[in-house]
Design a protein around this motif. Structure first.
Motif: not given
Length: 129
Positions: A43-52
């Motif tokens: 998430x921090x790297x902008x790879x994964x959405x926070x809701x996941x």
């Protein structure tokens, strides 16, 4: 594809090493915490959405798995020490720490280009939580 089974293990093994691989933190607990950290890193790297990441955290909590660092027995976690432990992981290649990150649930991938300063910042946040 087998490497994807190591999701959470880079973080988890560092936690285990810090606790001396003893009963304070069992392997499965360390890996569960490590999986949350890997998702948080994604998430921090902008790879994964926070809701996941939030969904996995809620699921782990609902099943009784730990989702954060234990503070039992007055343990003081040190981010720099944990990163050093990662440098000794058997999955280090050409001096680069291997992480399994995720773009979402069921979409993990191998990464060897994670900046360890970013990892240390993530660990500082996890310790503060």
């Amino acid at each position: 594809r087998r490497a994807l089974l190591n999701l959470g293990h880079t973080f988890g093994h560092a936690l285990e090493a810090e606790t001396g691989f003893g009963p304070e933190l069992l392997h499965g607990e360390a890996v569960a915490i490590g999986m949350i950290m890997a998702l948080d890193m994604s998430v921090a790297l902008g790879l994964c959405p926070q809701p996941a990441a939030d969904r996995v955290r809620r699921h782990f909590a609902a099943t009784g798995l730990p989702t954060g660092l234990p503070s039992a027995q007055g343990r003081r976690w040190d981010p720099a020490t944990l990163v050093r432990h990662m440098g000794h992981d058997k999955k280090v290649r050409d001096g680069r720490v291997t992480f399994i990150l995720a773009r979402g649930i069921g979409d993990a991938f191998v990464s060897r280009d994670v900046n360890l300063d970013d990892v240390e910042r993530l660990l500082k946040d996890a310790i503060a939580a």
